[in-house]
Write an enzyme that holds these catalytic residues in place. Structure first.
Site, PDB file in Angstrom:
ATOM      1  N   HIS A 190       0.812  -1.224   0.000  1.00  0.00           N
ATOM      2  CA  HIS A 190       0.000   0.000   0.000  1.00  0.00           C
ATOM      3  C   HIS A 190       0.844   1.272   0.000  1.00  0.00           C
ATOM      4  O   HIS A 190       0.354   2.337  -0.335  1.00  0.00           O
ATOM      5  CB  HIS A 190      -1.019  -0.010   1.147  1.00  0.00           C
ATOM      6  CG  HIS A 190      -0.435   0.299   2.495  1.00  0.00           C
ATOM      7  ND1 HIS A 190       0.258  -0.620   3.222  1.00  0.00           N
ATOM      8  CD2 HIS A 190      -0.439   1.432   3.249  1.00  0.00           C
ATOM      9  CE1 HIS A 190       0.656  -0.063   4.363  1.00  0.00           C
ATOM     10  NE2 HIS A 190       0.246   1.180   4.408  1.00  0.00           N
ATOM     11  N   GLU A 228       6.959   4.777  14.156  1.00  0.00           N
ATOM     12  CA  GLU A 228       5.559   4.783  14.582  1.00  0.00           C
ATOM     13  C   GLU A 228       5.490   4.881  16.101  1.00  0.00           C
ATOM     14  O   GLU A 228       6.257   4.201  16.793  1.00  0.00           O
ATOM     15  CB  GLU A 228       4.867   3.502  14.130  1.00  0.00           C
ATOM     16  CG  GLU A 228       4.801   3.379  12.623  1.00  0.00           C
ATOM     17  CD  GLU A 228       4.146   2.085  12.185  1.00  0.00           C
ATOM     18  OE1 GLU A 228       3.005   2.139  11.739  1.00  0.00           O
ATOM     19  OE2 GLU A 228       4.785   1.029  12.316  1.00  0.00           O
ATOM     20  N   HIS A 252       7.875  -1.868   2.278  1.00  0.00           N
ATOM     21  CA  HIS A 252       7.652  -0.419   2.164  1.00  0.00           C
ATOM     22  C   HIS A 252       8.959   0.378   2.014  1.00  0.00           C
ATOM     23  O   HIS A 252       9.073   1.238   1.143  1.00  0.00           O
ATOM     24  CB  HIS A 252       6.892   0.120   3.381  1.00  0.00           C
ATOM     25  CG  HIS A 252       5.643  -0.646   3.717  1.00  0.00           C
ATOM     26  ND1 HIS A 252       4.866  -1.264   2.765  1.00  0.00           N
ATOM     27  CD2 HIS A 252       5.025  -0.876   4.904  1.00  0.00           C
ATOM     28  CE1 HIS A 252       3.827  -1.848   3.366  1.00  0.00           C
ATOM     29  NE2 HIS A 252       3.907  -1.632   4.654  1.00  0.00           N
ATOM     30  N   LYS A 342       8.543   0.512  16.171  1.00  0.00           N
ATOM     31  CA  LYS A 342       7.275   0.735  16.873  1.00  0.00           C
ATOM     32  C   LYS A 342       7.601   1.374  18.223  1.00  0.00           C
ATOM     33  O   LYS A 342       8.683   1.172  18.754  1.00  0.00           O
ATOM     34  CB  LYS A 342       6.564  -0.598  17.132  1.00  0.00           C
ATOM     35  CG  LYS A 342       6.270  -1.412  15.873  1.00  0.00           C
ATOM     36  CD  LYS A 342       4.876  -1.153  15.379  1.00  0.00           C
ATOM     37  CE  LYS A 342       4.504  -2.055  14.222  1.00  0.00           C
ATOM     38  NZ  LYS A 342       3.512  -1.434  13.335  1.00  0.00           N
TER      39      LYS A 342
HETATM   40  C1  BG6 Z   1       1.878  -2.344   7.485  1.00  0.00           C
HETATM   41  C2  BG6 Z   1       2.517  -3.007   8.667  1.00  0.00           C
HETATM   42  O1  BG6 Z   1       2.241  -2.980   6.300  1.00  0.00           O
HETATM   43  O2  BG6 Z   1       2.293  -0.983   7.424  1.00  0.00           O
HETATM   44  C3  BG6 Z   1       2.198  -2.263   9.958  1.00  0.00           C
HETATM   45  O3  BG6 Z   1       2.068  -4.349   8.768  1.00  0.00           O
HETATM   46  C4  BG6 Z   1       2.559  -0.803   9.816  1.00  0.00           C
HETATM   47  O4  BG6 Z   1       2.880  -2.821  11.064  1.00  0.00           O
HETATM   48  C5  BG6 Z   1       1.931  -0.230   8.567  1.00  0.00           C
HETATM   49  O5  BG6 Z   1       2.069  -0.137  10.962  1.00  0.00           O
HETATM   50  C6  BG6 Z   1       2.367   1.215   8.308  1.00  0.00           C
HETATM   51  O6  BG6 Z   1       1.568   1.716   7.276  1.00  0.00           O
HETATM   52  P1  BG6 Z   1       1.064   3.213   7.293  1.00  0.00           P
HETATM   53  O7  BG6 Z   1       0.265   3.365   6.047  1.00  0.00           O
HETATM   54  O8  BG6 Z   1       0.265   3.402   8.547  1.00  0.00           O
HETATM   55  O9  BG6 Z   1       2.313   4.043   7.296  1.00  0.00           O
END
Ligand code: BG6
Length: 479
Positions: A190, A228, A252, A342
């Site tokens: 995503h 995060e 990502h 995290k």
């Molecule tokens: C996800 C992870 O793919 O991406 C999560 O499994 C993470 O652990 C998340 O928190 C972060 O995505 P975004 O869009 O909130 O930055």
């Protein structure tokens, strides 16, 4: 052609395998509702939920309505009702062949009155350990078939993780490719659909003032950060077997690197962009054991071990920092630093490109050294910042740091995930794979990550500990 016109012409049935799960509730249904409200879905668009729970075509509607109400801001009740009318339900078991036959009949029945070629999209919104069983059943039931002259076009959407290492990913890829051609497989990351991540290529390839200096001669280092403040919370059982590096690093962070460093594609087709992204990822050299010991750091926040679903004495990392260098003509030797965790002290997601100190710096003697930075920020604000030095107003020649800022919006102005998933779902409906991950990319990403995971599993790099709400690299000598 306008988006509305284009979609109106595409009859589509989306099969949601795992319609009662978390992914459907938080991401897929809110995104579909948003697309529905924007009127970009075809009049011949239907959603078939497939799952174990005892719903039917009627009882699935209030269930979906509740999901929409829980997420959408002030949704119009009439729009919800119309939206839920798009849903059908096929009760069945993922492991049972006759359930897939029943699903096939349902799809044929829905499609029959249209008498048109119809997209069938299979979205696996299920835990990855079910992938193999579902793939095999899709094949044996004939649901994955798309003979040339049939009136069906089949595509499959899968979520990360694509395997847990090179070997498992390879097995999964082999199975997938025996069922679907590569141009029918939509692997979701995503991050590729985030506004600011998509903007990286536009920024680079539409502004020559930056692209001409986009190489190791001018750029000193690239940092990619995903901090995060939230912890693992209720996701212990999912997170503990994989850890931070596989959760966000293998996908990502590496995808952001690919966009920041890839060469201009031969054309703007999805395939040409995939080739370029894969080329940069392949240019990431897997590190040796000695390099891993020197250039990687991992840590776990205190209290992680008490989370439900986390194994007793777990050595899973919730934070990592990794340094590597790039290869290839454009980037040879350029340091890249990946960092994610995290329970960090702040929410910060960004790519920072630091330029070298200018040789012809207009510096008074003994003056500070001068570096420009370009920051692509995803959170806390979405935007691009260029840092530069300017003369401070006054009689003396004093320099001060200034910024040029483009602020797209504050991150609180959007609903998490809806924007990304609506873009991804729409692109899959339209058959545009640009924002999806190719098999070559999956392979290249694992080739880089595998040796690190395996060295960490052997404890060749000590697992450190950190206090929640702090960032280990602030207090510890990382490398
Ligand atoms: C996800 C992870 O793919 O991406 C999560 O499994 C993470 O652990 C998340 O928190 C972060 O995505 P975004 O869009 O909130 O930055």
């Amino acid at each position: 052609m306008q988006l509305n016109q284009m979609n109106k012409e595409t009859p589509t049935i989306l099969v949601l395998l795992g319609i009662t799960g978390d992914l459907t509730a938080k991401k897929v249904v809110p995104a579909l509702f948003s697309l529905y409200q924007k009127k970009v879905l075809s009049d011949k668009f239907r959603i078939v939920g497939f799952g174990r729970k005892p719903f039917d075509n009627e009882s699935i509607k209030p269930f979906i309505a509740e999901l929409v109400k829980a997420r959408a801001k002030n949704p119009d009740p009439k729009a919800i009702e119309e939206f839920t009318n798009l849903f059908h339900y096929q009760q069945g078991l993922f492991e049972e062949a006759r359930s897939y036959q029943a699903l096939k009949n349902t799809l044929e029945k829905i499609q029959e009155p249209w008498k048109e070629k119809t997209n069938r999209l299979f979205y696996l919104a299920v835990p990855p350990d079910l992938y193999q069983m579902i793939f095999e059943n899709l094949k044996s039931s004939g649901l994955s078939d798309t003979p040339d002259n049939s009136n069906v076009e089949t595509r499959i959407l899968v979520e990360k993780p694509f395997g847990v290492n090179s070997e498992t990913a390879e097995r999964l890829e082999q199975l997938l490719s025996s069922l679907f051609a590569e141009n029918k497989i939509y692997r979701i990351d995503h991050y590729l659909a985030k506004e600011m991540v998509q903007n990286i290529l536009t920024f680079r390839f539409s502004n020559d003032i930056f692209e001409k200096t986009w190489n190791r001669e001018f750029i000193e280092k690239i940092e990619i950060r995903l901090w995060e403040t939230l912890g693992v919370e209720k996701r212990g059982a999912f997170y503990d077997p994989i850890g931070a590096l596989r959760d966000v690093g293998q996908n990502h962070l590496l995808q952001m690197l690919a966009l920041i460093t890839m060469d201009y594609p031969l054309d703007l087709s999805p395939a040409a962009i995939h080739v370029r992204r894969a080329q940069t990822l392949h240019a990431l050299k897997p590190q040796t054991i000695e390099e891993i010991k020197e250039n990687t750091y991992r840590a776990q926040y205190q209290g992680y071990g008490q989370i439900e679903g986390v194994k007793k004495g777990s050595s899973t990392e919730t934070y990592f920092k990794i340094k590597t260098t790039l290869s290839g003509e454009r980037w040879q030797g350029l340091p890249v630093i990946f960092e994610s965790g995290k329970r960090m002290k702040e929410q910060r997601k960004e790519v920072v490109v630091t330029y070298r100190h200018s040789e012809n710096c207009f510096c008074p003697s003994g003056g500070i050294h001068y570096k420009n930075r370009i920051i692509f920020s995803l959170e806390p604000v979405e935007g691009i910042t260029i840092e530069f030095w300017s003369k401070k107003p006054g009689l003396d020649l004093v320099k001060e740091s200034r910024t040029i800022d483009f602020v797209l919006r504050n991150n609180t102005e959007r609903t998490q995930y809806v924007e990304e998933y609506e873009k991804l779902l729409l692109d899959c409906i339209l058959g545009d794979q640009t924002l999806f991950v190719s098999t070559a990319e999956v392979k290249a990403m694992w080739a880089f990550i595998d040796p690190i995971v395996s060295a960490w599993e052997k404890n060749l790099v000590k697992l450190e500990s950190y206090q929640p709400d702090t960032t280990p690299s602030d207090t510890n000598r990382v490398f």
